[in-house]
Design a protein around this motif. Structure first.
Motif, mmCIF file in Angstrom:
data_model
loop_
_atom_site.group_PDB
_atom_site.id
_atom_site.type_symbol
_atom_site.label_atom_id
_atom_site.label_comp_id
_atom_site.label_asym_id
_atom_site.label_seq_id
_atom_site.Cartn_x
_atom_site.Cartn_y
_atom_site.Cartn_z
ATOM 1 N N ILE A 408 0.842 -1.191 0.000
ATOM 2 C CA ILE A 408 0.000 0.000 0.000
ATOM 3 C C ILE A 408 0.882 1.247 0.000
ATOM 4 N N ARG A 409 0.502 2.266 -0.826
ATOM 5 C CA ARG A 409 1.243 3.532 -0.855
ATOM 6 C C ARG A 409 0.472 4.668 -0.186
ATOM 7 N N SER A 410 -0.854 4.732 -0.415
ATOM 8 C CA SER A 410 -1.667 5.817 0.147
ATOM 9 C C SER A 410 -2.900 5.229 0.829
ATOM 10 N N ALA A 411 -3.395 5.943 1.862
ATOM 11 C CA ALA A 411 -4.550 5.409 2.592
ATOM 12 C C ALA A 411 -5.279 6.540 3.311
ATOM 13 N N ILE A 412 -6.534 6.234 3.657
ATOM 14 C CA ILE A 412 -7.351 7.154 4.446
ATOM 15 C C ILE A 412 -8.124 6.322 5.458
ATOM 16 N N THR A 413 -8.118 6.730 6.722
ATOM 17 C CA THR A 413 -8.815 5.998 7.789
ATOM 18 C C THR A 413 -9.629 6.968 8.624
ATOM 19 N N VAL A 414 -10.806 6.500 9.099
ATOM 20 C CA VAL A 414 -11.655 7.323 9.972
ATOM 21 C C VAL A 414 -12.113 6.460 11.144
ATOM 22 N N GLY A 424 -14.255 1.228 16.469
ATOM 23 C CA GLY A 424 -13.170 0.726 15.649
ATOM 24 C C GLY A 424 -12.763 1.744 14.612
ATOM 25 N N VAL A 425 -12.215 1.238 13.496
ATOM 26 C CA VAL A 425 -11.668 2.098 12.445
ATOM 27 C C VAL A 425 -12.078 1.552 11.080
ATOM 28 N N LEU A 426 -12.403 2.475 10.166
ATOM 29 C CA LEU A 426 -12.771 2.129 8.795
ATOM 30 C C LEU A 426 -11.717 2.735 7.879
ATOM 31 N N GLY A 427 -11.245 1.956 6.888
ATOM 32 C CA GLY A 427 -10.163 2.458 6.061
ATOM 33 C C GLY A 427 -10.261 2.086 4.599
ATOM 34 N N ALA A 428 -9.651 2.945 3.723
ATOM 35 C CA ALA A 428 -9.540 2.703 2.280
ATOM 36 C C ALA A 428 -8.070 2.834 1.909
ATOM 37 N N PHE A 429 -7.548 1.878 1.089
ATOM 38 C CA PHE A 429 -6.101 1.792 0.828
ATOM 39 C C PHE A 429 -5.849 1.650 -0.670
ATOM 40 N N SER A 430 -4.828 2.385 -1.156
ATOM 41 C CA SER A 430 -4.482 2.368 -2.585
ATOM 42 C C SER A 430 -3.034 1.944 -2.766
ATOM 43 N N LYS A 431 -2.807 1.074 -3.763
ATOM 44 C CA LYS A 431 -1.439 0.640 -4.062
ATOM 45 C C LYS A 431 -0.676 1.687 -4.852
ATOM 46 N N GLU A 432 -1.402 2.612 -5.481
ATOM 47 C CA GLU A 432 -0.776 3.707 -6.215
ATOM 48 C C GLU A 432 -0.825 4.969 -5.365
ATOM 49 N N LEU A 433 0.132 5.862 -5.628
ATOM 50 C CA LEU A 433 0.093 7.147 -4.945
ATOM 51 C C LEU A 433 -1.207 7.856 -5.307
ATOM 52 N N ARG A 434 -1.882 8.372 -4.311
ATOM 53 C CA ARG A 434 -3.185 9.001 -4.557
ATOM 54 C C ARG A 434 -3.366 10.165 -3.598
#
Length: 850
Positions: A408-414, A424-434
């Motif tokens: 993973i390169r970029s991610a966002i978590t809330v 808990g925590v919810l997250g979205a993850f990208s393998k490319e820079l974003r």
């Protein structure tokens, strides 16, 4: 309060079923106008806000009773036509119209018309909810003025604005139409077909394909075509349009601009270098527009996804399924490689993965919230959204093993909150820079909020289920205790009253007879007390069983009066009741419980009256809905400060004040609970020194001509013990664990010389004894020390040797539901303790023939 409302509103409400008081308070306090009308559109109710909006007073309401009186003619045409038919078909209609005030002014309103069903397919009545929108309409006029200015500005810009209604095909134009096309506004009135006709023939197919594609995909129209002006000159035109969806999600309108770009194209053709620069500029501009449009569409998709997930959560799906759907929606909507929801487990101090998508198989999703922190752990700790632009340069936290394996390169978590603490925590993850945007954070936060609400709802539901289960268990325990106590109290009392009845049949001197009478009276008083206590407990626990049926009140009350007249005569008290037959005095109630209530009130009126006084029983219809039974005495009356204590269990007032000093204080409390259980009302009024009036009200019912209830006026015929000898003895088997009741039955059996008694104290041996003795009748107690009476009954009815022997159940507590169960299992009858000797002898004579 409704009682404080103007007379107009109270009278209007009486024309229909009066709504619950709280609903009436809301209707009267709302700032919207609320109007109710029957199927003929006659106004039956209007709230104070409605009268204020119309400028009405009570006289206006009395004069204007038709709904057409409150609408202008044009508005009533809409209401009586389109609105009524739509509400009958769909249940409601919403629109904008106007009300007509007393001064003839029109008040713009938003209107909701509701059609209320009558239980079948018909409409019982209608209701209107109107909101004053005068201020909004004024703003709309201002907007129209602004629109005219906007049109002038468009004209000055040299562009043409168009508004296409896809339903009618009509196109409205604005701006410099004549300057661009040579046509006036009134010359292009045939909609899309006419617009196609002025498109150059070589460009029409491309133009039509662009329109069809836009309709299919709901994307914006952007096209350049050649148009044929009215004067025959060819121009290059640029057309851009955007669709608007209606509330059903269907294409409603397209709004856009048409520009003459002929000069631009000529200039491009004339100067190559300028053309290249212009093309580059147009390309960049188009790219920016496409990017903005894509971002707008992404935002729309995100909002739609959140809305759909919220709808799914409302339907009550399971938490695991909702979390799984959340992960799938995040991955597809944000177009990320991986997504997950991690739940905080306090016992392990770890974030455990509840659902995930896109991660490599056999990956460990557990994240620690202790150092070194992962992004999820960091987000959980600080409690706010976290964006990681690039894991290779991130310094706030470390990459978790799962993030490293997935590259993973970029991610966002809330964070996900639930109740007072985090979930808990919810997250979205990208393998490319974003570069994640603020809108992406809002989208994930929206998903987290939905999960938070669902978690809170499930916790509340679980708490409610647990509370209900505990209450149900407590209620069952209370019912079992009542059943056991009823049996344990009635069983010894059965022996006391039974032996007393046997003693009454023998010869005694005066002193012995007086002692037996005292025992009998005390036993009956104790039985009455037990019955009252158990009845109150059953009512309070919801365990009492009622058997409602149509009951004619006149003959039933006459029977009670006839029954109590001897008691009243002992003190020269006149007991008066108008015995004229009234066939309309019919109600639905439990006959025996109703007799118990009225009988107790009559007995009290006699007991606490003056010697030589009077008791009056009256039956009258009240408000056309309830039959009121009033019992008035000429006793001492009750002080006002004591009235509130009359219906409190075990409250005993002084006898001179009309209280129940001679009793236990349970009678009136039981009467109050029974009347409430019968869907009735009970109350009283009193004047000290003059007497009291107790009344009971029950819902009225049309007469159904039931059998004459005068039979209630007669005492049951006593069964005399006969002693005709018979050499052939028949056997009665008695299964009972109480020795006193054994002796009682034995004494009663002695009055029938042709019967012998066999007894056993445990249910386990009852079957073998029944096969051995072949009894003509079995008396079976339910509460046995080793097995239940139900089990013994089941075995007796299952065995071929005993299944034909009649079994009479004897118990101190058999409620109607349990009695029906026992009868369905094969019991021949139920005998409740304490029973009368004559009842038992009648059973012997029926089942044990000589």
């Amino acid at each position: 309060m409704l009682k404080d409302a103007p007379a107009t509103f109270r009278n209007a409400l009486s024309l229909r079923d009066v709504p619950p008081s709280r609903v009436v308070q809301v209707l009267e306090s709302t700032t919207d106008a609320v109007v109710m009308m029957d199927r003929e559109l006659r106004i039956t109710f209007i709230n104070p806000s409605g009268c204020a909006m119309l400028g009405w007073d009570d006289e206006d309401f009395a004069r204007h009773r038709m709904v057409e009186d409150i609408f202008p003619e044009w508005a009533y045409v809409i209401l009586s036509g389109q609105a009524l038919s739509a509400s009958r078909e769909h249940g409601s209609w919403i629109g904008e119209t106007a009300l007509l005030t007393r001064d003839g002014c029109e008040v713009p309103v938003s209107l909701v018309l509701l059609a209320h069903r009558d239980g079948g397919s018909g409409v019982e009545f209608y209701s209107l909810i109107c909101r004053d929108i005068s201020e909004r309409k004024q703003k709309e006029l201002e907007q129209i003025e602004w629109s005219n200015r906007y049109d002038a500005a468009i004209r000055a810009s040299g562009q043409v604005m168009f508004d296409w209604d896809s339903a009618t095909g009509r196109i409205d134009y604005g701006g410099a139409l004549e300057r661009v096309t040579g046509y006036r506004f009134n010359e292009l009135t045939e909609g899309m077909a006419q617009l196609r006709s002025i498109v150059h023939p070589a460009d029409r197919v491309r133009f039509e394909q662009c329109v069809e594609n836009a309709i299919a995909t709901r994307e914006a129209i952007k096209i350049e075509v050649r148009l044929m002006r009215k004067d025959g000159r060819e121009i290059a035109a640029k057309i851009e349009g955007h669709f608007f969806l209606d509330r059903l999600g269907q294409i409603g309108r397209m709004v856009g601009f048409l520009s003459d770009v002929t000069a631009e194209r000529n200039y491009e053709r004339s100067v190559q270098i300028t053309q290249e620069r212009l093309e580059q500029s147009v390309t960049e501009r188009t790219r920016d527009l496409e990017k903005a449009n894509a971002e707008s569409l992404d935002l729309a998709r995100q909002q739609e996804a959140v809305a759909k997930l919220g709808q799914r959560a409302i339907t009550g799906i399971g938490m695991a399924e909702l979390i799984k759907e959340s992960v799938s929606i995040i991955r597809s909507t944000l177009r990320v490689d991986c997504a997950s929801v991690n739940e905080w487990l306090p016992e392990t101090k770890m974030l455990f993965c509840r659902a995930s998508e896109g991660w490599p198989p056999d990956n460990d999703f557990s994240d620690s919230v202790t150092s070194p922190k992962s992004q999820s752990g960091y987000t959980f700790s600080i409690g706010i959204p976290v964006i990681c632009e690039d894991y290779k340069t991130e310094t706030r936290f470390s990459s978790s093993p799962s993030v490293k394996v997935a590259e993973i390169r970029s991610a966002i978590t809330v964070p996900i909150q639930a109740g007072a603490g985090p979930f808990g925590v919810l997250g979205a993850f990208s393998k490319e820079l974003r570069e994640f945007r603020r809108e992406d954070v809002s989208f994930l936060q929206g998903i987290a909020n939905i999960l938070s609400a669902a978690i809170d709802r499930l916790r509340v539901e679980e708490s409610a289920r647990r509370a209900y289960s505990e209450a149900d268990a407590a209620n069952r325990a209370k019912s079992q205790f009542l059943s056991r106590m009823s049996h344990e109290l009635r069983t010894p009392l059965n022996a006391i009253l039974g032996f007393t009845q046997l003693l009454e049949l023998e010869q005694h001197n005066e002193r012995q007879a007086e002692s037996i009478d005292h025992i009998s009276r005390a036993g009956r008083n104790l039985l009455a007390l037990i019955n009252e206590v158990l009845d109150i407990a059953r009512i309070d626990s919801g365990r009492i069983a009622l058997q409602p049926e149509p009951v004619e009140l006149q003959p039933l009350l006459a029977g009670l009066v006839l029954k109590l007249k001897p008691t009243a005569s002992e003190r020269q008290i006149t007991l008066h009741f108008n015995e004229e037959r009234n066939s309309t005095a019919v109600t639905t109630t439990d006959r025996e419980r109703f007799k118990q209530v009225i009988g107790h009130l009559l007995a009290n009126a006699i007991q606490y009256n003056r010697d030589g006084g009077k008791v009056t029983l009256e039956l009258a219809l009240k408000d056309g809905d309830y039959w009121r039974i009033s019992i008035t005495d000429t006793g001492h009356g009750i002080a006002e400060d004591h009235i509130s204590r009359l219906f409190v269990p075990f409250e005993r007032l002084g006898q001179k004040e009309g209280g129940t000093a001679a009793g236990t204080g349970l009678g009136l409390a039981l009467c109050q609970r029974l009347v409430k259980a019968l869907d009735g009302r009970i109350g009283m009024s009193s004047t000290v020194g003059l007497g009291s009036t107790f009344w009971v009200e029950l819902p009225s019912l049309l007469s159904v001509n039931h059998a004459d209830a005068n039979s209630d006026a007669h005492e049951p015929t006593k069964i005399a013990a006969h002693k005709a000898p018979d050499p052939q003895l028949k056997t009665i088997l008695y299964v009972e664990d109480d020795m006193a009741n054994f002796h009682l039955i034995q004494r009663i059996v002695e009055t029938r010389p042709h019967i012998r008694l066999a007894t056993i104290m445990q249910g386990g041996g009852a079957m073998a004894l029944a096969i051995e003795q072949k009894p003509a009748l079995i008396l079976l107690d339910l509460n046995l020390p080793d097995v239940s009476g139900e089990s013994v009954l089941a075995k007796l009815k299952a065995a071929q040797a005993t299944q034909e022997i009649p079994v009479i159940i004897v118990s101190g507590d058999v409620v109607p539901e349990r009695a029906q169960n026992l009868i369905s299992q094969g019991a021949a009858g139920i005998l409740q303790k304490p029973y009368r000797v004559q009842e038992l002898l009648a059973i012997f004579d029926r089942y044990v023939k000589k």
